[in-house]
Enzyme design. Structure first.
Site, short mmCIF file in Angstrom:
data_model
loop_
_atom_site.label_atom_id
_atom_site.label_comp_id
_atom_site.label_asym_id
_atom_site.label_seq_id
_atom_site.Cartn_x
_atom_site.Cartn_y
_atom_site.Cartn_z
N GLY A 34 -12.14 2.21 0.98
CA GLY A 34 -11.91 1.15 0.01
C GLY A 34 -11.54 -0.17 0.66
O GLY A 34 -11.21 -0.24 1.86
N LEU A 63 -8.82 13.11 -4.72
CA LEU A 63 -8.08 12.89 -5.95
C LEU A 63 -8.72 13.56 -7.16
O LEU A 63 -8.08 13.66 -8.21
CB LEU A 63 -7.92 11.39 -6.21
CG LEU A 63 -7.07 10.62 -5.20
CD1 LEU A 63 -6.95 9.16 -5.60
CD2 LEU A 63 -5.69 11.24 -5.03
N ALA A 115 -8.82 5.00 -6.00
CA ALA A 115 -8.89 5.09 -7.46
C ALA A 115 -10.34 5.20 -7.90
O ALA A 115 -11.27 4.95 -7.12
CB ALA A 115 -8.25 3.86 -8.11
N THR A 120 -12.79 3.22 -9.73
CA THR A 120 -12.74 1.77 -9.96
C THR A 120 -13.92 1.20 -10.75
O THR A 120 -13.92 0.00 -11.04
CB THR A 120 -12.65 1.02 -8.62
OG1 THR A 120 -13.78 1.38 -7.81
CG2 THR A 120 -11.36 1.37 -7.89
N TYR A 176 -11.17 2.51 -18.16
CA TYR A 176 -10.60 2.20 -16.85
C TYR A 176 -9.17 1.69 -16.98
O TYR A 176 -8.25 2.19 -16.32
CB TYR A 176 -11.47 1.18 -16.13
CG TYR A 176 -10.83 0.63 -14.86
CD1 TYR A 176 -10.69 1.43 -13.74
CD2 TYR A 176 -10.35 -0.68 -14.81
CE1 TYR A 176 -10.08 0.94 -12.58
CE2 TYR A 176 -9.76 -1.18 -13.66
CZ TYR A 176 -9.63 -0.36 -12.56
OH TYR A 176 -9.02 -0.85 -11.43
#
Length: 311
Positions: A15, A43, A66, A68, A131
Site C-alpha cells: 500500500g 485481513l 484496508a 479501499t 466503504y
C-alpha cells in the site's frame, strides 16, 4: 548504552502508506519498520492475525492495510466489512493482549460531506456508502478493544506508489490534451510521505508517554483545501515544469460523472487537534505535490521516459 531499536509492525506490504513508511526507515535509524502481509497476515482470514502479529514482537502496531475500493465495496460488502471492521477489531484485541499501542488509519468518508468547512473529530459522522460504513465500524471496533489507540482519519492520499489520483492524471495526460475532472467535490490532498512521518511521530509519542490526551481520534491531512479539478491543475503544472505530461483541465460537476456510490462533497479535515496534542503540523498539499512529482520523476529516469508535452 545504546537504546534498543523499536519495532513498528505495519499491516500490508504494497500500500501507499506502508511503502512510504519503508522509505522513511532510512532516516529513522532507531526504528525497525516491519510490514506484515499475505500470506502470513491476511485481513480476510481472521485466524492469521494474532499469530502473525505476536511473532513479529511489535512495540507499536500500525493498522494501515484496508479494503479501499470505494465503488467495489458496494458489490462486495461482506469482504469490505470483514477486512475494515471485523479484522480491525481483532488487531485492537491483539494490541491489548500484547500491551502495545495501535495506530489505525481511517478516512474522511466516515462523514457525509454535507457540512461546510473542515470537519473536526467530534463532528457527527454519517458515511454515504459501504466503504465509509466499514471504516467507521473499524474505528469503533478499535476503540472498543483497547484504550491504547490512535485513530488517524485522512483523505485523498497520493504518492509515487500504487494507484492514486496523481498517477492516474499523469497517465491520462500521456494521451489526452484535455481531461474532465470534478470541480464540486472538495478535500485536502495528503502525501503518503507526510502520513508516514506523522505516524512515526505519533508512535514515538505513544511509546514515550501514557498520557490519555495522546490517545483517541485525530485528523491527519494536507494543509489547504482544493477540488479534484484544482488538484489536477497543480499536478499538471508541476509535471509540465519538469518536462512531464500535462493537459488542460475541464471542470465538470459531479452529477455528470458515473459512479456506483455517492462521495462526500466535502472531505476537508481540521487537523488542529493533532498539532495541539502531538505537536504535528501537516505540510501544505501544494508543496507536498511538488515533492511527490519530483520523487516520481527521479524514480522513472532509469525506466521508459514519459513523453514530453509541449504547448
Amino acid at each position: 548504552m545504546t537504546e534498543p531499536r523499536r519495532r513498528i509492525v505495519v499491516t500490508g506490504r504494497q500500500g501507499q502508506v506502508v511503502s512510504a513508511l519503508r522509505d522513511r526507515a532510512a532516516v529513522n535509524a532507531d526504528l525497525d519498520i516491519i510490514p506484515l502481509g499475505r500470506p502470513g497476515l491476511d485481513l480476510s482470514d481472521v485466524h492469521s492475525i494474532a499469530p502473525s502479529l505476536t511473532a513479529a514482537r511489535p512495540d507499536v502496531i500500525v493498522s494501515a492495510a484496508a479494503y479501499t475500493s470505494i465503488e467495489q465495496a458496494e458489490a462486495d460488502e461482506g469482504l469490505a466489512i470483514l477486512v475494515n471492521q471485523t479484522s480491525a477489531g481483532i488487531l485492537g484485541q491483539v494490541a491489548a493482549t500484547l500491551g502495545v499501542p495501535i495506530i489505525h488509519l481511517s478516512t474522511a468518508c466516515v462523514f457525509d460531506g454535507a457540512t461546510a468547512g473542515a470537519y473536526a473529530e467530534a463532528d457527527p459522522v454519517g458515511p454515504l456508502g459501504v466503504y465509509g460504513r466499514s471504516k467507521l465500524g473499524g474505528e469503533r471496533a478499535i476503540a472498543d478493544s483497547t484504550a491504547d489507540h490512535v485513530i488517524l482519519r485522512t483523505a485523498w492520499v497520493f504518492s509515487p506508489f500504487g494507484s492514486n489520483f496523481l498517477k492516474t492524471m499523469l497517465r491520462i495526460a500521456e494521451d489526452r490534451d484535455c481531461v474532465n475532472v470534478i470541480a464540486d467535490e472538495f478535500g485536502t490532498p495528503t502525501s503518503a510521505f507526510d502520513i508516514a512521518d506523522a505516524i512515526l511521530a505519533v508512535a514515538r509519542n505513544l511509546m514515550a508517554s501514557d498520557d490519555p490526551g495522546l490517545r483517541g481520534t485525530f485528523h491527519l491531512s494536507g494543509s489547504g483545501r482544493t477540488s479534484w479539478a484544482g488538484f489536477a491543475e497543480e499536478i499538471f503544472r508541476a509535471s509540465r515544469a519538469r518536462g512531464g505530461p500535462f493537459a488542460a483541465v475541464n471542470p465538470i460537476p459531479s452529477h455528470t460523472y458515473s459512479s456506483a456510490v455517492e462521495r462526500p462533497a466535502n472531505a476537508e479535515l481540521d487537523c488542529r487537534k493533532l498539532k495541539a496534542e502531538h505537536g504535528i503540523a501537516m505540510p501544505g498539499w501544494r508543496p507536498a505535490t511538488e515533492r511527490v512529482i519530483e520523487r516520481l520523476f527521479d524514480t522513472m529516469k532509469e525506466a521508459t521516459p514519459m513523453k514530453e508535452r509541449h504547448s
